[in-house]
Design a protein around this motif. Sequence first.
Motif, PDB file in Angstrom:
ATOM      1  N   ALA A  29       0.830  -1.209   0.000  1.00  0.00           N
ATOM      2  CA  ALA A  29       0.000   0.000   0.000  1.00  0.00           C
ATOM      3  C   ALA A  29       0.862   1.255   0.000  1.00  0.00           C
ATOM      4  CB  ALA A  29      -0.932  -0.012   1.206  1.00  0.00           C
ATOM      5  N   ALA A  30       1.993   1.220   0.722  1.00  0.00           N
ATOM      6  CA  ALA A  30       2.896   2.372   0.744  1.00  0.00           C
ATOM      7  C   ALA A  30       3.502   2.620  -0.631  1.00  0.00           C
ATOM      8  CB  ALA A  30       3.992   2.152   1.782  1.00  0.00           C
ATOM      9  N   LEU A  31       3.893   1.551  -1.315  1.00  0.00           N
ATOM     10  CA  LEU A  31       4.453   1.695  -2.658  1.00  0.00           C
ATOM     11  C   LEU A  31       3.402   2.238  -3.633  1.00  0.00           C
ATOM     12  CD1 LEU A  31       6.599  -1.565  -2.910  1.00  0.00           C
ATOM     13  CD2 LEU A  31       7.398   0.773  -2.547  1.00  0.00           C
ATOM     14  N   ILE A  32       2.150   1.778  -3.470  1.00  0.00           N
ATOM     15  CA  ILE A  32       1.066   2.299  -4.303  1.00  0.00           C
ATOM     16  C   ILE A  32       0.885   3.791  -4.048  1.00  0.00           C
ATOM     17  CG2 ILE A  32      -1.442   2.258  -4.611  1.00  0.00           C
ATOM     18  CD1 ILE A  32      -1.336  -0.754  -4.221  1.00  0.00           C
ATOM     19  N   THR A  33       0.961   4.190  -2.778  1.00  0.00           N
ATOM     20  CA  THR A  33       0.812   5.597  -2.433  1.00  0.00           C
ATOM     21  C   THR A  33       1.912   6.443  -3.057  1.00  0.00           C
ATOM     22  OG1 THR A  33      -0.265   5.042  -0.330  1.00  0.00           O
ATOM     23  CG2 THR A  33       0.744   7.215  -0.494  1.00  0.00           C
ATOM     24  N   VAL A  34       3.156   5.963  -2.983  1.00  0.00           N
ATOM     25  CA  VAL A  34       4.268   6.698  -3.595  1.00  0.00           C
ATOM     26  C   VAL A  34       4.088   6.784  -5.102  1.00  0.00           C
ATOM     27  CG1 VAL A  34       6.750   6.667  -4.030  1.00  0.00           C
ATOM     28  CG2 VAL A  34       5.895   6.119  -1.758  1.00  0.00           C
ATOM     29  N   ALA A  35       3.744   5.657  -5.744  1.00  0.00           N
ATOM     30  CA  ALA A  35       3.545   5.655  -7.195  1.00  0.00           C
ATOM     31  C   ALA A  35       2.437   6.626  -7.590  1.00  0.00           C
ATOM     32  CB  ALA A  35       3.215   4.241  -7.672  1.00  0.00           C
ATOM     33  N   MET A  36       1.362   6.643  -6.805  1.00  0.00           N
ATOM     34  CA  MET A  36       0.246   7.540  -7.092  1.00  0.00           C
ATOM     35  C   MET A  36       0.687   8.997  -7.021  1.00  0.00           C
ATOM     36  SD  MET A  36      -3.464   7.558  -5.178  1.00  0.00           S
ATOM     37  CE  MET A  36      -3.414   5.758  -5.037  1.00  0.00           C
ATOM     38  N   SER A  37       1.470   9.340  -5.984  1.00  0.00           N
ATOM     39  CA  SER A  37       1.914  10.729  -5.825  1.00  0.00           C
ATOM     40  C   SER A  37       2.879  11.125  -6.928  1.00  0.00           C
ATOM     41  CB  SER A  37       2.561  10.918  -4.453  1.00  0.00           C
ATOM     42  OG  SER A  37       3.815  10.261  -4.374  1.00  0.00           O
ATOM     43  N   VAL A  38       3.764  10.216  -7.337  1.00  0.00           N
ATOM     44  CA  VAL A  38       4.745  10.527  -8.380  1.00  0.00           C
ATOM     45  C   VAL A  38       4.051  10.779  -9.709  1.00  0.00           C
ATOM     46  CG1 VAL A  38       6.631   9.564  -9.756  1.00  0.00           C
ATOM     47  CG2 VAL A  38       6.655   9.317  -7.270  1.00  0.00           C
ATOM     48  N   LEU A  39       3.139   9.881 -10.091  1.00  0.00           N
ATOM     49  CA  LEU A  39       2.414  10.077 -11.355  1.00  0.00           C
ATOM     50  C   LEU A  39       1.574  11.338 -11.314  1.00  0.00           C
ATOM     51  CD1 LEU A  39       1.266   6.448 -12.237  1.00  0.00           C
ATOM     52  CD2 LEU A  39       3.105   7.773 -13.273  1.00  0.00           C
ATOM     53  N   ALA A  40       0.967  11.608 -10.159  1.00  0.00           N
ATOM     54  CA  ALA A  40       0.134  12.809 -10.035  1.00  0.00           C
ATOM     55  C   ALA A  40       0.959  14.064 -10.260  1.00  0.00           C
ATOM     56  CB  ALA A  40      -0.534  12.835  -8.658  1.00  0.00           C
ATOM     57  N   ILE A  41       2.138  14.137  -9.655  1.00  0.00           N
ATOM     58  CA  ILE A  41       2.930  15.357  -9.785  1.00  0.00           C
ATOM     59  C   ILE A  41       3.513  15.481 -11.188  1.00  0.00           C
ATOM     60  CG2 ILE A  41       5.205  14.542  -9.043  1.00  0.00           C
ATOM     61  CD1 ILE A  41       3.401  17.774  -7.995  1.00  0.00           C
ATOM     62  N   VAL A  42       3.801  14.348 -11.852  1.00  0.00           N
ATOM     63  CA  VAL A  42       4.276  14.407 -13.238  1.00  0.00           C
ATOM     64  C   VAL A  42       3.183  14.972 -14.139  1.00  0.00           C
ATOM     65  CG1 VAL A  42       4.937  13.003 -15.229  1.00  0.00           C
ATOM     66  CG2 VAL A  42       5.996  12.587 -13.004  1.00  0.00           C
ATOM     67  N   ALA A  52      11.075  23.963  -8.455  1.00  0.00           N
ATOM     68  CA  ALA A  52      10.951  24.101  -7.005  1.00  0.00           C
ATOM     69  C   ALA A  52       9.497  24.003  -6.566  1.00  0.00           C
ATOM     70  CB  ALA A  52      11.554  25.437  -6.562  1.00  0.00           C
ATOM     71  N   PHE A  53       8.590  24.657  -7.290  1.00  0.00           N
ATOM     72  CA  PHE A  53       7.178  24.568  -6.945  1.00  0.00           C
ATOM     73  C   PHE A  53       6.651  23.155  -7.140  1.00  0.00           C
ATOM     74  CE2 PHE A  53       6.716  29.321  -7.824  1.00  0.00           C
ATOM     75  CZ  PHE A  53       6.618  29.625  -6.474  1.00  0.00           C
ATOM     76  N   GLY A  54       7.135  22.469  -8.189  1.00  0.00           N
ATOM     77  CA  GLY A  54       6.712  21.093  -8.400  1.00  0.00           C
ATOM     78  C   GLY A  54       7.125  20.191  -7.254  1.00  0.00           C
ATOM     79  N   LEU A  55       8.353  20.384  -6.743  1.00  0.00           N
ATOM     80  CA  LEU A  55       8.813  19.599  -5.597  1.00  0.00           C
ATOM     81  C   LEU A  55       8.005  19.928  -4.350  1.00  0.00           C
ATOM     82  CD1 LEU A  55      12.662  19.845  -6.186  1.00  0.00           C
ATOM     83  CD2 LEU A  55      11.246  17.800  -6.407  1.00  0.00           C
ATOM     84  N   TYR A  56       7.687  21.197  -4.163  1.00  0.00           N
ATOM     85  CA  TYR A  56       6.858  21.590  -3.015  1.00  0.00           C
ATOM     86  C   TYR A  56       5.493  20.912  -3.075  1.00  0.00           C
ATOM     87  CZ  TYR A  56       3.354  24.451  -0.671  1.00  0.00           C
ATOM     88  OH  TYR A  56       2.281  24.853   0.057  1.00  0.00           O
ATOM     89  N   ARG A  57       4.872  20.903  -4.233  1.00  0.00           N
ATOM     90  CA  ARG A  57       3.554  20.289  -4.360  1.00  0.00           C
ATOM     91  C   ARG A  57       3.630  18.770  -4.240  1.00  0.00           C
ATOM     92  NH1 ARG A  57      -0.806  22.480  -2.835  1.00  0.00           N
ATOM     93  NH2 ARG A  57      -1.733  20.601  -3.704  1.00  0.00           N
ATOM     94  N   TRP A  58       4.772  18.173  -4.577  1.00  0.00           N
ATOM     95  CA  TRP A  58       4.913  16.728  -4.377  1.00  0.00           C
ATOM     96  C   TRP A  58       4.825  16.393  -2.888  1.00  0.00           C
ATOM     97  CZ3 TRP A  58       9.931  13.451  -4.413  1.00  0.00           C
ATOM     98  CH2 TRP A  58       9.584  12.089  -4.386  1.00  0.00           C
ATOM     99  N   GLU A  59       5.435  17.239  -2.060  1.00  0.00           N
ATOM    100  CA  GLU A  59       5.339  17.046  -0.620  1.00  0.00           C
ATOM    101  C   GLU A  59       3.883  17.074  -0.163  1.00  0.00           C
ATOM    102  OE1 GLU A  59       7.795  19.922   1.329  1.00  0.00           O
ATOM    103  OE2 GLU A  59       9.447  19.642  -0.090  1.00  0.00           O
ATOM    104  N   VAL A  60       3.095  17.978  -0.745  1.00  0.00           N
ATOM    105  CA  VAL A  60       1.687  18.073  -0.375  1.00  0.00           C
ATOM    106  C   VAL A  60       0.894  16.897  -0.946  1.00  0.00           C
ATOM    107  CG1 VAL A  60      -0.391  19.506  -0.547  1.00  0.00           C
ATOM    108  CG2 VAL A  60       1.852  20.590  -0.266  1.00  0.00           C
TER     109      VAL A  60
END
Length: 553
Positions: A358-371, A487-495
């Motif tokens: 589930a954690a890996l799914i969460t990371v994958a979801m956030s990475v694709l979302a920010i891309v 920089a803004f993209g990295l900030y939003r990845w954190e969110v």
Amino acid sequence: MTETLRRQASEPVELREAASGAVPTASSRRAARLWGAALLVVVVASVVAASWTAGPLLRPEGFSLVGNFLGAALRPATDVAFLQLIASAAVTTVAYAVLGTVLSLVLGLVGGVLSSEVWWLAGRHERARRRGAAGWAMVRGVLVLPRAIHEVIWGLIFLSVLGLTPLVAVLAIGIPFGAVTAKVFAELLDETPRRAYTAALASGTPRLTALLYTLMPAAWSDLLSYGFYRFECAIRSAAILGLIGAGGLGFQLALSLQTLNYPEVWTALYALILLSAATDLWSSAVRRRRASGAGASDRVIGGSLVAGAVLVVGALWWVQLDLAVLVAGDTWQLVLQILEDAWPPGLGGATVLGLLQAALITVAMSVLAIVIAFAGASALAFPGAAGTALSPGRWLVVLVTRGFLIVLRALPPPVWALLFLFVMAPGVLPGAMALGVYTLGVLGRLMTESVENLDRRPQEAMRAHGVPRPTVFCYAVVPAAAPRFVAFGLYRWEVTIRETVVVGVVGAGGLGLVLNQQLAAFDYSAAVTTLGVIVLLTAMVDATSAGVRRSLR
């Protein structure tokens, strides 16, 4: 140039910090390449994870549902009774946002002072500084937990304790936003020149008095500007909390979605879009006036302060907060029972392997979302930026682009997730698409304002020498904007890593889905473990993002 610096100074501190040092140097290029290669591997792995499903990725029969949904946009529900219901729900959403913002500012003021270096370290002797460093680290550590947990999780927790009461939404917004505001305000105090403060301490002035009369006035206007920014975010959070039963527009939206009454859904969405647009315009107007150096005597800023006071009084009257429930014996008995059930943490029906997946799914979801969000926002930032002496056609492009971005960020991520789940198999991809579209709206606004704040002198110099506009854009505009975009993209990845919980709640997968199932089953011991994984994951993403930003300096 002075105007540009003023406008940049009016940005929230967390956004200024994200974009301030994004200029690569020769010494950091190797580290930047290494981070870039690592992120590329993560993106590729996320794409592979998103494309894997037990069955077909697309569900063709769902396209008719999406067509019905979009078609209902032209015929929203307009009967008087439902419009009155939506108007009442909209007022409730605003009331939640107002009170949640006020609570976050109060907590932010107190927490900001107590988590600042000037409070614990400035003007102290060596031994006192060592004790102060321990106190500073302790307060900072305490504030990490509420900041790392999304307001939806706080809402689910408070619903379990307090039941359906307006206090749930106010606390769920105020606590995490308060922790974020405390971090921002502490940075404001630490960045303020300290000469007058240290002189006051040396003359024997009490620490709190010295801080109130020397540092606080210098930081107050920035906190005011940040408060309006937080109010804009609180509107969206209040709507999201409504989807889990807290009331307001989100609650009416959830009821209409459950019955597939799309005309009613669109009426609620239009109300939310108008509310978001109005808040966006108000917040932007205040920040523009602040950037020009205007103070409380300014008509816009002064009028906004009066309107804010009226909104607070009206919100208190509208929601009729019952604070007695916080001191009721039954409430604390239930809290103690939940704490007893939650400790020690356990796995319940989950497994270590299941949580890791589930954690890996969460990371994958956030990475694709920010891309997705970064690509879309980068493309829309330039047409959405307003300059000087624009033609009518150019103004039309600006208005359409900004209106489109407002719609994207006005619709809560769970609504986007449900739409994508109509036509996609449950998994990483619909959640990533939902978060990507929503984050595109937020990131698009940040990038658009960043383009507007660029120093225009290099562009004007190239044009004065007859350089064609496309060349000017490629060699003067894009290179200047790109570092801040990253920089803004990295900030939003954190969110975004925290917001994966939101789409997980509606079934898009990841740790959010696991946590929702555990809370629904009252398995608090397992829920604490899952929360710990979410906090750890958030810290890891924050550290990664910080490392990438440092490599770009």
